[in-house]
Structure formats: structure tokens, C-alpha cells
Design an enzyme around this catalytic site. Structure first.
Site, short mmCIF file in Angstrom:
data_model
loop_
_atom_site.label_atom_id
_atom_site.label_comp_id
_atom_site.label_asym_id
_atom_site.label_seq_id
_atom_site.Cartn_x
_atom_site.Cartn_y
_atom_site.Cartn_z
N SER A 14 0.84 -1.22 0.00
CA SER A 14 0.00 0.00 0.00
C SER A 14 0.86 1.26 0.00
CB SER A 14 -0.89 0.03 1.25
OG SER A 14 -1.85 -0.97 1.19
N ARG A 18 1.51 4.27 -3.21
CA ARG A 18 1.31 5.70 -2.95
C ARG A 18 2.60 6.49 -3.18
NH1 ARG A 18 -2.42 2.61 -0.51
NH2 ARG A 18 -4.40 3.53 0.17
N GLN A 167 -9.19 2.58 -0.29
CA GLN A 167 -9.04 2.86 -1.72
C GLN A 167 -10.00 3.96 -2.15
OE1 GLN A 167 -9.36 -0.96 -3.65
NE2 GLN A 167 -7.30 -1.57 -3.01
N ASP A 325 -7.01 -7.54 5.11
CA ASP A 325 -6.24 -8.47 4.27
C ASP A 325 -5.71 -9.67 5.06
OD1 ASP A 325 -6.72 -6.86 2.10
OD2 ASP A 325 -4.81 -5.80 2.23
N LYS A 352 -13.03 -9.15 -2.69
CA LYS A 352 -11.57 -9.07 -2.80
C LYS A 352 -11.15 -9.84 -4.06
CE LYS A 352 -10.85 -6.38 0.60
NZ LYS A 352 -10.43 -5.02 0.31
N ARG A 356 -13.41 -14.29 -0.61
CA ARG A 356 -12.55 -14.98 0.39
C ARG A 356 -13.35 -15.67 1.49
NH1 ARG A 356 -7.76 -10.43 0.49
NH2 ARG A 356 -6.66 -11.26 -1.32
N ARG A 402 -3.69 -14.36 -1.37
CA ARG A 402 -3.78 -14.55 0.09
C ARG A 402 -4.45 -15.87 0.46
NH1 ARG A 402 -1.54 -9.71 1.46
NH2 ARG A 402 -2.42 -7.90 0.44
C1 S3P Z 1 -5.74 -1.14 0.19
C2 S3P Z 1 -6.94 -1.08 0.84
C3 S3P Z 1 -7.77 -2.28 1.11
C4 S3P Z 1 -6.96 -3.55 1.00
C5 S3P Z 1 -6.10 -3.57 -0.22
C6 S3P Z 1 -5.13 -2.41 -0.23
C7 S3P Z 1 -5.01 0.14 -0.05
O1 S3P Z 1 -8.82 -2.33 0.17
O2 S3P Z 1 -7.82 -4.68 1.02
O3 S3P Z 1 -5.34 -4.79 -0.28
O4 S3P Z 1 -3.81 0.09 -0.34
O5 S3P Z 1 -5.64 1.19 0.04
P1 S3P Z 1 -10.24 -1.55 0.42
O6 S3P Z 1 -9.92 -0.13 0.54
O7 S3P Z 1 -11.04 -1.87 -0.79
O8 S3P Z 1 -10.77 -2.16 1.67
#
Ligand code: S3P
Length: 442
Positions: A14, A18, A167, A325, A352, A356, A402
Site C-alpha cells: 500500500s 502511494r 481505496q 487483508d 476481494k 474470500r 492470500r
Molecule cells: C488497500 C486497501 C484495502 C486492502 C487492499 C489495499 C489500499 O482495500 O484490502 O489490499 O492500499 O488502500 P479496500 O480499501 O477496498 O478495503
């Protein structure tokens, strides 16, 4: 067999996405250290290269040559991001701010994942979006890739996110950089805050007050020069649970991210009576730019886990975003804990990389686990009654990284052999997973 040893893991996925995005949109060059060269993060690199950004990659590092907030160029061809949902959704936020049109395409699995949660707020800000639309079984419709987006002339909005999603929040904040006025995102449950921390690091006009984030439009970003990406706690989770449930194990994981919005798994494992020691670093290794004790710092530390007798626990709905996750591997831990574990409000797991709830419960039940999925109004709960040991079985990854990694840890705890149909999907987030796991086997 037990697991013993010390490991350092590739950087947090993540944070890495960014760092590329803000590096591209800022003035100056950004050197990203401990960059994880997994498939998803490489798709983010390629997407920005297509948008005219020079990005150099070395063994563990990446250098992004930023062109400022308005430096992106129209891609000559469609932008393909494979199965990377984070690339897809955050990029939509960035592209909403561009006056040129872009077409974002994804592979088969990501093309089935919902995008209306992103396109709806971006349309409210003024972006022009055409997405593949399908009627839902219940009322209304959903939107999916491919998506064509053209933006520019965005207006700030105040938006309460209907799903707890980092996200969604991040896409709106990124679009907010280009909008006229102050964009405000209100979260009902706090989600991972890497975007907020990194936007502060890049000197954006951002204010965070509890669950409300405000960002100023039109204000340029400035690169801090260097970003060190701490080890990925979501990758560490597999080794933490493995060490906890396999007798005679002791595993040390160094330099891992301890961001408070991501450490739900540590709290849950502690409640499950896992012998786990967390040693936060007082100074961030190799990165002055990440700061220490500043709002933008990404806390880092070492984690030591020893095998333990696990006990069931209850995981509340509010905790879910902080371990979203890690739910697959926590289901493995719960399957061999004494007593009952309840995971409340886990519906987001259905959308996801695969469903899952289905992939993990079908697989674990085949191995002798006792798992029920219960509905409570609009919410779904998973109830796991622990058994002493799992039995080896033939299971499926469903192409989900995962699920594959969680089932390999379940297989190590089980009597007899476990066979997983397809493990190539682990390269999505953690290409070195099996090499590191094998290095710990005593
Ligand atoms: C993430 C946010 C999560 C996560 C994903 C990475 C991110 O998703 O499950 O693996 O980097 O912002 P959601 O925002 O859809 O929950």
C-alpha cells in the site's frame, strides 16, 4: 517440523503504490527504498511510465522523476493494470484530475470487482466517466472495468464513504488535489491512513481530524527526496500465524510496518494468547524523510512470535478495516484455536481478489475445520469452532494470492499432505513467499 529464524520482508504494498503516485505528481525526484517488486506494484510503475513519468528501477529501489501536479501526459494506448485493484482505484482518482481521456483496463478477475464506489464520488466532482455497467440482482446497478475517464475542472465535495475503504478515500483525496476548493472525506470507520501520512510528507494542504480528512485543491506537492518503505505487515502475517500454530517455532520479523491503522492482527493474536513481542524502533532506519514521532512517520518495528496455545476471540466490525487483508490467515489461526472465534461484519471479503469467505471456508472445511457463515441484518459474520489439528486435503487458491499463502500455512499445521492447485498467484503481492518460508523450516 517447526519454523525458526529471522527475516526481513519486502516493502509494504500500500505504501509503495502511494510513493510512486505522489512521487510522479510532485516537484523533484523521489528515491523509494525497499520497494516491493511484486506484480501489483510493478503495474503502478508501468501505468505512470505510460503517463509520461520517467521511473528508474534498481535491485531494491526505484527513482521517480516527478513532473509536478500537472505534468502527466495522455497515454498513447489503454492503461492495463492486471489484477491490481489499488492501482486501478487510486489511478482513477488521479485521472479524474486530468483534462485528457484515459482508458483503464484490467484482467479478468479485477474486471469483476465493483468500481461504482469510486466512480460515483468522482462523477460528483465533475469527472466524465464511462464504465461497463451491470444490473444488480438486488436493486440498482454496479460498474466494472474497463473505464474511460476524462476530468479536469473538478469541484471539491464533502463525501461520507458508504463502505469502509482506504481505496475509496484515497481516490477522492487524490482527485481533491486537482479540484477547486477543499475536498472533505468522512469515514464512518477509520481505514488505513497511508495516503494521509504520505500527502503530509509531500507537503499537501491536508488536515486530519479523527475520521474527517480535508485536502486543498490546486496546491503543488514537493518530494521529500527519499522514502523508505517498511516491511509489509500483511506479508508478515503468514509467518506470524505459522510460528504461532506450529509447535516449537520462533520467528523474528525485522523492520516491519507498525502503522496503527494496520495492526489489527497484532491485537487479535494477543487476545488469542499468542506469545508475541513487538519492539518499535525509536528511529526510522535509513530514512530521515519518513520522520520520527511526526504525523507523517510510518512507524516501524520488529516482531517476535513463538508457538502458543491459541484461544478463540471475537473480532468486532470496527476492527475489520485494520486487518481486512489478514482475515484469511486469521481464519487459519481460528481453525486451530481452543473454542470459538467470531469475525463480525466481514462482507467486504466477498469482493476481494476472490470471494474470500467462500475460498477460505470451503478449503478449511475440507481440511476438517468447523466454519459457519451467518447473516445478521445487512452484515455477515464468520464463526469458527477450533479443532486440534487440520487434515491435509486437495484445496484451491481460486487464483487469489492470500488464499494460496493462507492454505500453505494451514497445510503445514495439518496431518498428511495438502495440495494447492495453483500457487503462481502469490507473485501478485509476495513473489518470495515460498523461498522465505522454506528458509525458516528447521
Ligand atoms: C488497500 C486497501 C484495502 C486492502 C487492499 C489495499 C489500499 O482495500 O484490502 O489490499 O492500499 O488502500 P479496500 O480499501 O477496498 O478495503
Amino acid at each position: 517440523m517447526s519454523l525458526n529464524g529471522e527475516v526481513c520482508l519486502p516493502g509494504d504494498k500500500s505504501i509503495a503504490h502511494r510513493a510512486i503516485i505522489l512521487g510522479a505528481l510532485s516537484q523533484g525526484n523521489t528515491r523509494i527504498e525497499n520497494f516491493p517488486f511484486n506484480k501489483d506494484c510493478c503495474f503502478t510503475v508501468q501505468a505512470f511510465q505510460k503517463l509520461g513519468i520517467k521511473i528508474k528501477t534498481n535491485k531494491n529501489n526505484v527513482i521517480v522523476f516527478g513532473k509536478g501536479l500537472f505534468g502527466l501526459k495522455r497515454s498513447a494506448t489503454d492503461i492495463f493494470v492486471g489484477d491490481s485493484g489499488t492501482t486501478y482505484r487510486l489511478l482513477l482518482g488521479v485521472l479524474a484530475g486530468q483534462s485528457f481521456a484515459s482508458r483503464l483496463v484490467a484482467d479478468k478477475a479485477l474486471s469483476k470487482r465493483p468500481m461504482l464506489r469510486i466512480t460515483a464520488p468522482l462523477r460528483l466532482m465533475g469527472a466524465d466517466i464511462i464504465a461497463r455497467r451491470k444490473k444488480k440482482q438486488s436493486a440498482g446497478f454496479e460498474e466494472y472495468p474497463p473505464i474511460t475517464i476524462k476530468g479536469g475542472n473538478l469541484k471539491a465535495i464533502t463525501y461520507s464513504t458508504p463502505v469502509a475503504s482506504a481505496q475509496v478515500k484515497s481516490a477522492i483525496l487524490l482527485a481533491g488535489l486537482f479540484a477547486e476548493g477543499k475536498t472533505k472525506v468522512i469515514e464512518s470507520v477509520k481505514t488505513r491512513d497511508h495516503s494521509e501520512r504520505m500527502l503530509q510528507l509531500f507537503k499537501a494542504g491536508i488536515k486530519v481530524s479523527e475520521n474527517v480528512i480535508t485536502i486543498d485543491g490546486g496546491k503543488g506537492l514537493f518530494s521529500p527526496g527519499k522514502i523508505y518503505v517498511p516491511g509489509d505487515l500483511s506479508s508478515a502475517a503468514f509467518f506470524m500465524v505459522a510460528a504461532a500454530i506450529i509447535p516449537g517455532s520462533r520467528v523474528i520479523i525485522n523492520n516491519v510496518s507498525l502503522n496503527p491503522s494496520r495492526i489489527g492482527i497484532l491485537n487479535v493474536l494477543k487476545r488469542m494468547r499468542v506469545d508475541i513481542k513487538i519492539c518499535p524502533h525509536t528511529a526510522c532506519r535509513s530514512s530521515a524523510s519518513l520522520g520520527v514521532n511526526t504525523p507523517q512517520a510510518e512507524p516501524i518495528g520488529d516482531i517476535i512470535v513463538k508457538s502458543s496455545c491459541l484461544k478463540g476471540t471475537r473480532v468486532s466490525r470496527k476492527e475489520i478495516p485494520s486487518l481486512i487483508d489478514e482475515l484469511p490467515i486469521l481464519m487459519v489461526a481460528a481453525s486451530v484455536a481452543k473454542g470459538k472465534t467470531i469475525f463480525n461484519g466481514v462482507g467486504e471479503l466477498r469482493v476481494k481478489e476472490t470471494d474470500r469467505i467462500k475460498s477460505m471456508s470451503e478449503n478449511l472445511v475440507k481440511m476438517g475445520a468447523k466454519i459457519k457463515v451467518e447473516r445478521e441484518g445487512n452484515f455477515e459474520n464468520i464463526v469458527v469452532e477450533g479443532v486440534e489439528q487440520l487434515n491435509g486435503a486437495i484445496v484451491k487458491s481460486y487464483g487469489d494470492h492470500r488464499t494460496a499463502m493462507s492454505m500453505s500455512i494451514a497445510g503445514l499445521q495439518a496431518k498428511n499432505k495438502t495440495k494447492i492447485d495453483d500457487i503462481s498467484c502469490v507473485s501478485k503481492s509476495f513473489p518470495d513467499f515460498f523461498r522465505i518460508l522454506n528458509s525458516l523450516k528447521g
